[in-house]
Design an enzyme around this catalytic site. Structure first.
Site, PDB file in Angstrom:
ATOM      1  N   ASP A  50      -6.673 -19.843  20.057  1.00 56.77           N
ATOM      2  CA  ASP A  50      -7.277 -20.572  21.178  1.00 56.77           C
ATOM      3  C   ASP A  50      -8.704 -21.031  20.899  1.00 56.77           C
ATOM      4  O   ASP A  50      -9.365 -21.597  21.774  1.00 56.77           O
ATOM      5  CB  ASP A  50      -7.220 -19.746  22.468  1.00 56.77           C
ATOM      6  CG  ASP A  50      -7.958 -18.412  22.359  1.00 56.77           C
ATOM      7  OD1 ASP A  50      -8.701 -18.213  21.376  1.00 56.77           O
ATOM      8  OD2 ASP A  50      -7.782 -17.563  23.252  1.00 56.77           O
ATOM      9  N   GLY A  81       1.729   4.519   6.212  1.00 54.72           N
ATOM     10  CA  GLY A  81       2.928   4.831   6.985  1.00 54.72           C
ATOM     11  C   GLY A  81       3.838   5.824   6.316  1.00 54.72           C
ATOM     12  O   GLY A  81       5.057   5.636   6.270  1.00 54.72           O
ATOM     13  N   GLY A  99      -5.986  -1.831   7.676  1.00 54.73           N
ATOM     14  CA  GLY A  99      -6.942  -2.002   6.580  1.00 54.73           C
ATOM     15  C   GLY A  99      -6.393  -2.891   5.476  1.00 54.73           C
ATOM     16  O   GLY A  99      -7.105  -3.759   4.949  1.00 54.73           O
ATOM     17  N   THR A 100      -5.145  -2.695   5.121  1.00 51.70           N
ATOM     18  CA  THR A 100      -4.509  -3.520   4.087  1.00 51.70           C
ATOM     19  C   THR A 100      -4.389  -4.969   4.546  1.00 51.70           C
ATOM     20  O   THR A 100      -4.623  -5.902   3.775  1.00 51.70           O
ATOM     21  CB  THR A 100      -3.110  -2.970   3.746  1.00 51.70           C
ATOM     22  OG1 THR A 100      -3.221  -1.601   3.353  1.00 51.70           O
ATOM     23  CG2 THR A 100      -2.471  -3.762   2.623  1.00 51.70           C
ATOM     24  N   ASP A 142     -12.853  -0.618  10.939  1.00 55.89           N
ATOM     25  CA  ASP A 142     -13.592   0.003   9.848  1.00 55.89           C
ATOM     26  C   ASP A 142     -15.090  -0.234  10.006  1.00 55.89           C
ATOM     27  O   ASP A 142     -15.524  -1.206  10.625  1.00 55.89           O
ATOM     28  CB  ASP A 142     -13.138  -0.564   8.496  1.00 55.89           C
ATOM     29  CG  ASP A 142     -11.733  -0.110   8.131  1.00 55.89           C
ATOM     30  OD1 ASP A 142     -11.388   1.045   8.448  1.00 55.89           O
ATOM     31  OD2 ASP A 142     -10.987  -0.900   7.532  1.00 55.89           O
ATOM     32  N   THR A 197      -1.408  -1.431  -4.277  1.00 53.31           N
ATOM     33  CA  THR A 197      -2.829  -1.093  -4.153  1.00 53.31           C
ATOM     34  C   THR A 197      -3.052   0.360  -4.571  1.00 53.31           C
ATOM     35  O   THR A 197      -2.214   1.231  -4.311  1.00 53.31           O
ATOM     36  CB  THR A 197      -3.334  -1.286  -2.714  1.00 53.31           C
ATOM     37  OG1 THR A 197      -2.634  -0.396  -1.838  1.00 53.31           O
ATOM     38  CG2 THR A 197      -3.111  -2.726  -2.247  1.00 53.31           C
ATOM     39  N   ASN A 226       0.869  -1.174   0.000  1.00 53.16           N
ATOM     40  CA  ASN A 226       0.000   0.000   0.000  1.00 53.16           C
ATOM     41  C   ASN A 226       0.905   1.224   0.000  1.00 53.16           C
ATOM     42  O   ASN A 226       1.510   1.547   1.023  1.00 53.16           O
ATOM     43  CB  ASN A 226      -0.904   0.000   1.232  1.00 53.16           C
ATOM     44  CG  ASN A 226      -1.867   1.181   1.243  1.00 53.16           C
ATOM     45  OD1 ASN A 226      -1.648   2.177   0.572  1.00 53.16           O
ATOM     46  ND2 ASN A 226      -2.931   1.070   2.021  1.00 53.16           N
TER      47      ASN A 226
END
Length: 296
Positions: free
Chosen positions: A216, A13, A68-69, A273, A40, A9
């Protein structure tokens, strides 16, 4: 010939994905003969690329981006006949999934995890037909407040920005009627928030569900039944000590299947989201993915 796909993406960042593309590609080439890089450009691209990796029988799929990615990539791999080993380099603000797996927040160290080819199986959740999540479902004012967090707030405060907005959102709220059917049982009552966690880390707080593990076989469900300033003062120490499930303001149980309904028109937050309207049903998929993790 072994082959890997790297999804980047470019906007995550502060464009760090592009900065570390060469290092990530080199790390993958230590284990795979062929590395394909995909970028993307919009919503759904990472899901489409991950599906392509599944159908093309790639050996590994690695995503570089924020939560999100990562979520989109998981959605492209879930319940496929062939699933590549999944790896990721976290570039987001919170990175809960990475925290739960012990993946370093430092990009170079996270890339180093890919060189070892060490992996473990993890659970994910399925909600509303064909949508998947790897970390959390949340319903209530606090859950909806995360949509109001600006990029500037994320940059300045990090995960704390979500707590700040959550506190603002809930101070004037009243509880809503809540009904949860789970594993043949039922819980009914009034609540300010219901949160279902798959891992120990929620909102960057790694002690939120300290007892939870990534495979778990259980959803860890927390229901906030009371909210007032004095009550919050009592709750916060338990939150950071990993003792939230024992707090008298919180109802806690585990489940593998659940149906959640409420008296209000609310939308569930899925991995940070906006998701689907209530009611919703969720089901746990045990050991659904195999994910690169650091060596112990």
């Amino acid at each position: 010939m072994t082959k890997a796909m790297l999804i980047i993406n470019p906007s995550s960042g502060q464009e760090k994905g592009l900065k570390f593309e060469e290092e990530a590609t080199a790390a993958l080439k230590k284990q795979h003969e062929e590395v394909t890089v995909k970028y993307t450009e919009g919503e759904g691209d990472a899901t489409r690329f991950a599906e392509e990796a599944s159908f093309g029988k790639y050996d590994a799929l690695v995503a570089m981006g924020g939560d999100g990615t990562i979520n989109e990539s998981v959605n492209g791999l879930a319940e496929k006949d062939h699933k590549p080993v999944f790896g990721f380099v976290p570039l987001g603000t919170v990175n809960d999934f990475a925290r739960a797996l012990g993946i370093p927040m430092d990009e170079k160290k996270a890339i180093g995890v890919l060189e070892t080819a060490n992996s473990r199986s993890v659970d994910i959740g399925k909600i509303a037909g064909e949508r998947y999540f790897m970390n959390v479902l949340a319903v209530g004012a606090i859950a909806e407040a995360v949509y109001q967090v600006s990029p500037e707030q994320k940059s300045k405060f990090g995960p704390l920005a979500y707590l700040i907005e959550g506190a603002r959102a809930i101070k004037d709220e009243t509880p809503f009627d809540l009904s949860i059917d789970y594993d043949g049982k039922k819980w009914e009552g009034k609540a300010y928030l219901v949160l279902t966690a798959l891992t120990n880390s929620v909102g960057g707080i790694e002690s939120f569900a300290q007892h939870a593990d990534v495979n778990d076989g259980a959803f860890h469900v927390f229901i906030l039944k009371e909210f007032s300033l004095p009550k919050v003062v009592q709750l916060i120490p338990d939150l950071f000590k990993g003792e939230l499930k024992s707090n008298e303001q919180v109802e806690y149980f585990t489940a593998a299947d659940m149906k959640v309904d409420t008296s209000l028109d609310l939308v569930v937050n899925i991995d940070g989201d906006e998701g689907v309207e209530l009611p919703f049903e969720a089901r746990l998929l045990h050991n659904e993915l195999n994910v690169y993790v650091p060596e112990e």
